[in-house]
Scaffold this motif. Structure first.
Motif, PDB file in Angstrom:
ATOM      1  N   THR A   1      53.182  21.472  10.259  1.00  0.00           N
ATOM      2  CA  THR A   1      52.340  21.259   9.078  1.00  0.00           C
ATOM      3  C   THR A   1      52.965  20.208   8.186  1.00  0.00           C
ATOM      4  O   THR A   1      54.080  19.761   8.403  1.00  0.00           O
ATOM      5  CB  THR A   1      52.195  22.550   8.262  1.00  0.00           C
ATOM      6  OG1 THR A   1      53.464  22.823   7.666  1.00  0.00           O
ATOM      7  CG2 THR A   1      51.791  23.718   9.115  1.00  0.00           C
ATOM      8  N   ASN A   2      52.217  19.864   7.174  1.00  0.00           N
ATOM      9  CA  ASN A   2      52.677  18.826   6.243  1.00  0.00           C
ATOM     10  C   ASN A   2      53.952  19.214   5.515  1.00  0.00           C
ATOM     11  O   ASN A   2      54.702  18.358   5.058  1.00  0.00           O
ATOM     12  CB  ASN A   2      51.603  18.588   5.186  1.00  0.00           C
ATOM     13  CG  ASN A   2      50.491  17.786   5.787  1.00  0.00           C
ATOM     14  OD1 ASN A   2      50.606  17.369   6.934  1.00  0.00           O
ATOM     15  ND2 ASN A   2      49.431  17.588   5.033  1.00  0.00           N
TER      16      ASN A   2
ATOM     17  N   TYR B   1      46.463  12.498  10.142  1.00  0.00           N
ATOM     18  CA  TYR B   1      45.521  12.205   9.068  1.00  0.00           C
ATOM     19  C   TYR B   1      46.238  12.196   7.718  1.00  0.00           C
ATOM     20  O   TYR B   1      46.021  11.333   6.882  1.00  0.00           O
ATOM     21  CB  TYR B   1      44.410  13.251   9.097  1.00  0.00           C
ATOM     22  CG  TYR B   1      43.403  13.094   7.997  1.00  0.00           C
ATOM     23  CD1 TYR B   1      42.388  12.148   8.091  1.00  0.00           C
ATOM     24  CD2 TYR B   1      43.476  13.883   6.856  1.00  0.00           C
ATOM     25  CE1 TYR B   1      41.475  11.995   7.075  1.00  0.00           C
ATOM     26  CE2 TYR B   1      42.558  13.733   5.833  1.00  0.00           C
ATOM     27  CZ  TYR B   1      41.567  12.791   5.937  1.00  0.00           C
ATOM     28  OH  TYR B   1      40.656  12.638   4.935  1.00  0.00           O
ATOM     29  N   SER B   2      47.098  13.167   7.537  1.00  0.00           N
ATOM     30  CA  SER B   2      47.677  13.337   6.207  1.00  0.00           C
ATOM     31  C   SER B   2      48.915  12.479   6.006  1.00  0.00           C
ATOM     32  O   SER B   2      49.354  12.284   4.892  1.00  0.00           O
ATOM     33  CB  SER B   2      48.023  14.805   5.963  1.00  0.00           C
ATOM     34  OG  SER B   2      48.998  15.198   6.905  1.00  0.00           O
TER      35      SER B   2
ATOM     36  N   GLU C   1      46.419  16.863  12.269  1.00  0.00           N
ATOM     37  CA  GLU C   1      46.405  16.973  10.805  1.00  0.00           C
ATOM     38  C   GLU C   1      47.440  16.053  10.187  1.00  0.00           C
ATOM     39  O   GLU C   1      47.211  15.400   9.179  1.00  0.00           O
ATOM     40  CB  GLU C   1      46.693  18.408  10.330  1.00  0.00           C
ATOM     41  CG  GLU C   1      46.000  19.511  11.104  1.00  0.00           C
ATOM     42  CD  GLU C   1      46.758  19.865  12.366  1.00  0.00           C
ATOM     43  OE1 GLU C   1      47.924  20.272  12.262  1.00  0.00           O
ATOM     44  OE2 GLU C   1      46.172  19.702  13.463  1.00  0.00           O
ATOM     45  N   GLU C   2      48.595  16.007  10.846  1.00  0.00           N
ATOM     46  CA  GLU C   2      49.654  15.180  10.283  1.00  0.00           C
ATOM     47  C   GLU C   2      49.282  13.710  10.380  1.00  0.00           C
ATOM     48  O   GLU C   2      49.580  12.912   9.482  1.00  0.00           O
ATOM     49  CB  GLU C   2      50.975  15.446  11.007  1.00  0.00           C
ATOM     50  CG  GLU C   2      52.142  14.702  10.372  1.00  0.00           C
ATOM     51  CD  GLU C   2      53.432  14.825  11.162  1.00  0.00           C
ATOM     52  OE1 GLU C   2      53.652  15.893  11.762  1.00  0.00           O
ATOM     53  OE2 GLU C   2      54.198  13.855  11.189  1.00  0.00           O
TER      54      GLU C   2
ATOM     55  N   MET D   1      41.252  13.731  17.854  1.00  0.00           N
ATOM     56  CA  MET D   1      41.573  14.662  16.787  1.00  0.00           C
ATOM     57  C   MET D   1      41.085  16.067  17.117  1.00  0.00           C
ATOM     58  O   MET D   1      41.730  17.048  16.799  1.00  0.00           O
ATOM     59  CB  MET D   1      40.926  14.198  15.471  1.00  0.00           C
ATOM     60  CG  MET D   1      41.347  12.824  15.024  1.00  0.00           C
ATOM     61  SD  MET D   1      43.084  12.673  14.626  1.00  0.00           S
ATOM     62  CE  MET D   1      43.039  12.884  12.861  1.00  0.00           C
ATOM     63  N   SER D   2      39.910  16.154  17.765  1.00  0.00           N
ATOM     64  CA  SER D   2      39.339  17.480  17.973  1.00  0.00           C
ATOM     65  C   SER D   2      40.002  18.232  19.119  1.00  0.00           C
ATOM     66  O   SER D   2      39.966  19.443  19.161  1.00  0.00           O
ATOM     67  CB  SER D   2      37.836  17.360  18.227  1.00  0.00           C
ATOM     68  OG  SER D   2      37.619  16.626  19.404  1.00  0.00           O
TER      69      SER D   2
END
Lengths: 323, 361, 317
Positions: A2-3, B224-225, B221-222, B200-201
Motif C-alpha cells: 500500500t501507499n 496510480y498513486s 494502486e501504487e 490495472m484491472s
C-alpha cells in the motif's frame, strides 16, 4: 503493498552474481545500439561464425545451388573457348584461351545468322506480348465484374486450352494460316502466340481484378466516368503489378518457344533464335563453341528479364498456377 | 508454480543495431499475475519471448526457480503461451489443437481425452470441439488458445496481447474470465498489453516499460498513486496527469503569469528537500477543483476555460494556463468557454518531478 | 399526378433501365470480342478441328470422309505409340505413350521431393534469394537450350558427367548418354527434373512463406522438436500445394518436346527410343508421309490425360 509502506521497498536490490544491477535505468543510459565490448578478434570471429549444424546447412545449400548451375557454367565457359579446349573439358581452366570467335561465327552463321534470328525473335515477341496484355486485360474485366451468357462455357474453354499441348492446335492453325496467306510470316506466328497466350492471361488478370474493390469503380461512375474511362483510368493503372507479371512471363514464353516457330516459320531468313540452335549441332562433330555462343545469346534476354523483374515473375508464376 | 527472474537481461537485434531490451531486472513471484505495460515498440513482447525461450538474451540471465534457463529451448521450460493472433493450428480441429501439447508430452490417449474434455468444459467451448479454427468466432478462438495453453498445466503462463483482437464488450468479459482463471489455477502468469485498463484491472503488479527498459514495477494502486517518473505519470490514468512546468522559488513554485503555488506537503513529503530550479508539478485531473472566485488557499492557479466536455458520468474541463492546457475532471460545472477560473488542489495530491522527470522525494 | 403522368413515368423508368442494360451489354461485347475472336480462331477452333478431324480420313492436309474410330484404333495399335512386345521385355523403344508415362512416373515424384527439400533447406538462410534464383535459372531458359545443354553434359568427350564418372572410377560407364537407346531416356528425365525442381521449389517456397510464423513458434512452445514441427505443422500446411505441383509437373511432362527434339531430332532418338507423344504429333503432321488423322489422335491423347487434372486444380479454388 500500500501507499503507506516506505517507497524505498522497490529500491535497487543487489543480486548474487556481484554484477551491478539496478531496478530502474535512466532513459538516457539506454544506448542507441548494442554496446560492443572490447573483445579480441578470436572471440569476435567465434561469435560471428554460425553453429556447426547451421554451417553444414549452408554448405549443403550452396553446394546444391552450385550443382544446379554447373551446366550453365559449362555452357558459358564453352562459348568463349576454341573447340579443342572444349573437347578436352571446359573445367580445365589452366592455360585457358578466351576467344570471341564463337560469337562472331554464330552471329553470322550461314544457314540462319543469329543476328537476324534474334531480330526475328524480337519482332515476333514484342507485339505478341503487348497485344496479349491489352486484349487480355479487356477480356478479363467483364469476366471479373459482370454476368453474361456463356461465361461458364468460356471459362471451360480457357481451362481446356491451358491444359492442351501446343501440338494440338498446330494442325488447325497450319491450315488456317495457309488459307489466309499468313503461313511462314511474322504476322502468322504472332497471331498464333496471341491466341495461345490469351487463355492464361485472361484467367490470371481476372483473378487479380477480383481483388480490386468494386467501390472504386462505383465512385468513378458516380463521378460520371463511362465504362471505358473506368477501364482506362482505374482498372488498368491498378492492375500494373499484374500486367508487369503478365509481360515478363509471356515474354519469356514467347521468346523461348520452339515448337510454334518450328512449325510455322519455314524460310531460313525468318527463323527464330531457338529454332536455329539445334541446326548448329551439325552432322559429324558438334560445334560446341558455336552452339554455346548461340545459346548464351538466346537465353541472355529472358534470363536478364527474369533477374530484373524477379519479383513480378515469381509472384506471377505462383499466382498463375495456384489461384 | 514457478518463480521467474531476469537479471540484467538485454536483447539486441540486427547485429546490435536495434536495442529491444536493455538491462531488465525483474522478479516474478510464484503464482503472481504480472503485466508488462507499455506503448507499442517498447520491448514488452520481446521480454515475453525471452521468457518463453523464443529469443535468447544477448546479455544477462533468466532463472526459473533459481535454475538458469536462458539457453534452454521453449519445450524444456514448460511454459505455455497465448499469441496475439492465437496461432491456432489451422489444419487441426479444436480438440486436436488442445490435444497437441499433450500428444508431444506423450500423455496416454485416455488421460488426454479426459483432460481435453475438462478444459473445454472449463472454458465453455465443449460444443466446438470438432470444429476447425476457421469456423470459430474471435472469442471462441481466444478460448481455444487459452485451453491449449492451460491443458498442459504449465509452470509459467505467458500471454501476448491476447485480447487486442476482440471487440470492446468481449474484451471486458474475457478480462474478468482470465482473472478468474488465473486465481483458480494459481499459475505464474505474465501478460503483455498496451492497454492500461487491462493492466490495472488484472495485475498483481504492473511492469511499465518504455524504450526497452523498465520504468516502474508496482502494484496498480501504487502505480496510480505514486508514478515514479513524469513519463509513467502521463502514461497511467485517463485523462492523463497534468504536468505544469514551473520554477521552484523559496518554498513556492512559480508558473509565470498564471501565478504561483505554495506547497507544503506533497504526496511524497515536504518541499524542503526540493532543490531550486525547473520542476514539473503534477496533479491528476480528478484531484483538481474549479473555482470562479479566487479562493483563500494559496495553491490556486489562474486560467481560462478552453473547452468543456460533458461526458455524463463526469465533465472534463480543459483550462488554458499560460501556454499549457490543464484537464480537470469534475462532477458538474457551470463554467463556459473563456470564463476566468482558478484551479485548486490538495497539497497531498501534488507530485513534483525534477528536470530528468524523476519523482522528487 | 394524373394517371397518364404516372404511366409515362413508368415508361420513362423502363427506358432508362433498359438503356443501362443495353449500354452495359455493348460494353461487355466491346471488351470481350477482340480477345475472344483471336482466342477462338487460334486456340479453341483448332482444338475442335482436331477433335472432329480425328474421326475423319485425311489426304495430306485436307479432310476427306468420316471413318469413325479408325484413326484411334490405328494409333493405339501403332508400335510407335505403344510397343507391347518391347514393354514385355522392357526394351526401348516401348512407344511414345509408354515412354511419356515413364517420364511422368519418374520425373514428377522426384522433382516434387527435390523442390520441397530445397524450399525447406533454403527457407531460413541468408542469401536465399540468390540460392533460389540459381536453382530457378533453368526454368527461365528456353527448353531447346536445356536439351542442347544436356547433350553437352552427356557428351563422351566434352561432357562433365562422363568426366565425373571417370573421376570416381567408372570409366566403363562412359558413353554418349543421349544417343544410347537403353539409357538415354533416363538421362533426359534427369534433365527434366533438373529444370522442374526450380519451379516446384518456387511454389513450395511461397507456401512456406505463407505459414504464420507464430504457429510454428506456438508448436515450439508446445514442446515440438524440429521433426515434429515439420510433420505436424509445416507439411500439413504446404500439402495442398503438392497437388498443384504434381499436376503442373504432369502437364509439363506430357507436353515435353524441345528437350527430346534437341537430343534426338524429330525421330525422338535412335530408333525412336525416347520419343514422346509431342514428337509423334510433329512427325505425323509435318514430316512426310503426312498423317493428320494420327497426329490429331495423339495430340488428343495428350489432352485427355491432362485435362481432368487441370479442371481439378481449377475446382480446388
Amino acid at each position: 503493498m500500500t501507499n503507506d509502506e516506505p517507497h524505498t521497498s522497490r529500491e535497487p536490490t543487489a543480486k548474487s552474481d556481484g554484477g551491478a544491477t539496478e531496478q530502474y535505468i535512466p532513459l538516457d543510459a539506454v544506448p542507441e545500439s548494442a554496446p560492443r565490448p572490447d573483445l579480441d578478434w578470436g572471440t569476435r570471429i567465434a561469435a560471428a561464425v554460425p553453429s556447426m549444424p547451421r554451417l553444414l546447412k549452408y554448405a549443403i545449400a550452396i553446394a546444391v545451388a552450385v550443382l544446379w548451375i554447373v551446366p550453365f557454367l559449362g555452357l558459358f565457359m564453352a562459348s568463349f573457348r576454341p573447340l579443342g579446349e572444349i573437347l578436352a573439358g571446359w573445367w580445365h581452366v589452366e592455360g585457358m584461351t578466351i576467344t570471341f570467335e564463337n560469337y562472331r561465327r554464330a552471329w553470322s552463321y550461314q544457314t540462319a545468322p543469329m543476328g537476324r534470328a534474334l531480330f526475328n525473335t524480337l519482332v515476333v515477341t514484342v507485339p505478341a506480348v503487348l497485344v496479349v496484355m491489352l486484349l487480355g486485360a479487356m477480356a478479363a474485366y467483364p469476366f471479373a465484374r459482370f454476368e453474361f451468357p456463356l461465361k461458364t462455357m468460356l471459362f471451360f474453354f480457357i481451362l481446356l486450352v491451358m491444359a492442351a499441348p501446343p501440338e494440338l492446335v498446330a494442325m488447325g492453325n497450319y491450315n488456317t494460316l495457309r488459307e489466309i496467306g499468313l503461313f511462314d510470316s511474322y504476322m502468322g506466328l504472332i497471331l498464333v502466340h496471341i491466341g495461345w497466350g490469351l487463355g492464361w492471361v485472361v484467367l490470371f488478370l481476372r483473378n487479380y481484378l477480383l481483388g480490386i474493390p468494386e467501390e472504386l469503380e462505383e465512385a468513378a461512375r458516380i463521378d460520371g466516368a463511362s465504362r471505358y474511362q473506368i477501364f482506362r483510368t482505374i482498372i488498368l493503372p491498378l492492375s500494373t503489378p499484374a500486367l508487369v507479371s503478365v509481360a515478363v512471363i509471356q515474354f519469356t514464353w514467347v521468346w523461348n518457344a520452339f515448337f510454334f516457330p518450328l512449325v510455322f516459320m519455314r524460310s531460313p531468313e525468318l527463323y527464330l533464335a531457338p529454332q536455329v540452335l539445334p541446326l548448329m549441332t551439325g552432322r559429324i562433330q558438334v560445334e560446341w563453341g558455336l552452339v554455346a555462343a548461340g545459346s548464351v545469346m538466346t537465353m541472355a534476354v529472358p534470363v536478364f528479364l527474369f533477374l530484373m523483374l524477379e519479383r513480378y515473375y515469381k509472384q506471377g508464376m505462383v499466382a498463375a498456377v495456384t489461384d | 508454480m514457478t518463480q521467474v527472474s531476469m537479471e540484467n537481461v538485454s536483447k539486441y537485434f540486427d547485429d546490435g543495431e536495434t536495442v529491444a531490451n536493455y538491462r531488465l531486472n525483474l522478479e516474478v513471484e510464484e503464482g503472481e499475475f504480472l503485466v508488462f505495460l507499455g506503448p507499442s515498440g517498447c520491448g514488452k513482447t520481446t521480454a515475453l519471448r525471452l521468457i518463453a525461450g523464443l529469443e535468447e538474451p544477448s546479455e544477462g540471465a533468466i532463472y526459473f526457480d533459481g535454475q538458469r534457463v536462458d539457453r534452454w529451448s521453449p519445450s524444456d521450460r514448460n511454459v505455455a503461451m497465448v499469441f496475439q493472433n492465437y496461432a491456432l493450428y489451422p489444419h487441426m480441429s479444436v480438440a486436436e489443437n488442445v490435444a497437441y501439447p499433450l500428444k508431444i508430452q506423450g500423455v496416454p490417449p485416455d488421460d488426454r481425452d479426459q483432460r481435453i474434455e475438462e478444459v473445454l468444459r472449463f472454458l465453455h467451448i465443449e460444443a466446438q470441439a470438432s470444429k476447425s479454427p476457421a469456423e470459430l468466432s474471435g472469442g471462441q478462438r481466444q478460448r481455444v488458445a487459452l485451453a491449449r495453453a492451460i491443458v498442459r498445466e504449465p509452470s509459467v503462463f505467458l500471454l501476448d496481447e491476447p485480447l487486442s483482437n476482440l471487440d470492446a464488450k468481449l474484451r471486458q468479459e474475457m478480462r474478468s474470465e482470465l482473472k478468474r482463471l488465473q486465481d483458480e489455477l494459481e499459475i505464474t502468469t505474465i501478460y503483455v498489453t498496451h492497454n492500461q485498463e487491462e493492466a490495472m484491472s488484472m495485475a498483481d503488479r504492473v511492469v511499465v516499460m518504455n524504450r526497452g527498459t523498465i520504468r516502474q514495477i508496482a502494484p496498480p494502486e501504487e502505480l496510480y498513486s505514486r508514478p515514479r517518473t513524469e513519463w509513467v505519470a502521463r502514461f497511467i490514468g485517463s485523462p492523463p496527469m497534468n504536468l505544469l512546468r514551473g520554477t521552484r522559488q523559496n518554498g513556492s513554485i512559480a508558473f509565470g503569469e498564471a501565478g504561483s503555488v505554495d506547497i507544503g506537503e506533497t504526496t511524497v513529503g515536504g518541499l524542503e528537500t526540493v532543490p531550486r530550479g525547473d520542476v514539473s508539478l503534477g496533479v491528476r485531473p480528478e484531484d483538481i477543483s474549479i473555482a470562479t472566485e479566487r479562493p483563500a488557499s494559496t495553491t490556486a492557479i489562474a486560467g481560462t476555460v478552453d473547452t468543456v466536455e460533458p461526458l455524463g458520468e463526469y465533465t472534463v474541463v480543459n483550462v488554458a494556463v499560460g501556454d499549457q492546457i490543464v484537464n480537470a475532471k469534475v462532477p458538474t460545472t457551470s463554467v463556459e468557454r473563456d470564463d476566468p477560473v482558478y484551479l485548486t488542489f490538495d497539497d497531498a495530491d501534488a507530485y513534483l518531478y525534477d528536470e530528468n522527470g524523476e519523482l522528487l522525494t | 399526378m394524373s394517371l397518364r403522368d404516372h404511366i409515362d413515368g413508368l415508361e420513362a423508368d423502363r427506358d432508362t433501365a433498359s438503356g443501362i442494360d443495353r449500354e452495359k451489354a455493348v460494353a461487355i461485347v466491346i471488351f470481350l470480342v477482340p480477345g475472344l475472336t483471336l482466342f477462338g480462331i487460334f486456340s479453341v477452333g483448332p482444338i475442335v478441328y482436331s477433335a472432329v478431324g480425328s474421326f475423319f480420313s485425311w489426304d495430306g492436309f485436307s479432310m476427306e470422309s468420316f471413318v469413325g474410330l479408325d484413326n484411334w484404333i490405328r494409333t493405339f495399335a501403332d508400335p510407335l505409340i505403344i510397343h507391347w512386345d518391347n514393354i514385355a521385355r522392357w526394351r526401348f523403344p516401348m512407344g511414345a505413350l509408354t515412354q511419356n508415362l515413364l517420364w511422368v512416373v519418374l520425373h514428377v515424384p522426384i522433382s516434387t521431393l527435390l523442390g520441397l527439400g530445397m524450399a525447406v533447406l533454403f527457407a531460413d538462410l541468408k542469401g536465399r534469394r540468390i540460392l533460389r534464383s540459381m536453382v530457378f535459372l533453368g526454368f527461365t531458359t528456353p527448353t531447346i537450350i536445356i536439351g542442347l545443354v544436356l547433350m553437352f553434359i552427356y557428351d563422351p568427350q566434352a561432357g562433365i558427367f562422363n568426366e565425373l564418372l571417370r573421376v570416381i572410377g567408372l570409366e566403363g560407364s562412359v558413353r554418349n548418354w543421349t544417343q544410347s537407346p537403353q539409357v538415354a531416356i533416363y538421362a533426359l528425365i534427369a534433365g527434366g527434373i533438373w529444370v522442374q525442381t526450380g519451379f516446384n521449389m518456387l511454389l513450395y517456397s511461397s507456401a512456406l512463406a505463407a505459414i504464420d510464423p507464430s504457429v510454428i513458434e506456438s508448436a515450439k512452445v508446445d514442446g515440438a522438436g524440429r521433426w515434429r514441427r515439420f510433420w505436424d505443422i509445416v507439411w500439413p500446411l504446404v500439402r495442398p500445394v503438392t497437388a498443384v505441383v504434381v499436376i503442373m509437373g504432369i502437364i509439363w511432362v506430357m507436353r515435353v518436346f524441345d528437350i527430346v527434339y534437341a537430343a534426338g531430332g524429330s525421330a525422338g532418338g535412335p530408333n525412336h527410343s525416347y520419343s514422346v507423344l509431342g514428337i509423334e504429333v510433329y512427325r505425323a503432321a509435318f514430316e512426310p508421309p503426312i498423317d493428320y488423322g494420327k497426329a490429331m489422335v495423339v495430340a488428343l491423347i495428350q489432352l485427355v490425360i491432362v485435362a481432368p487434372l487441370a479442371l481439378y486444380i481449377a475446382r480446388m479454388d
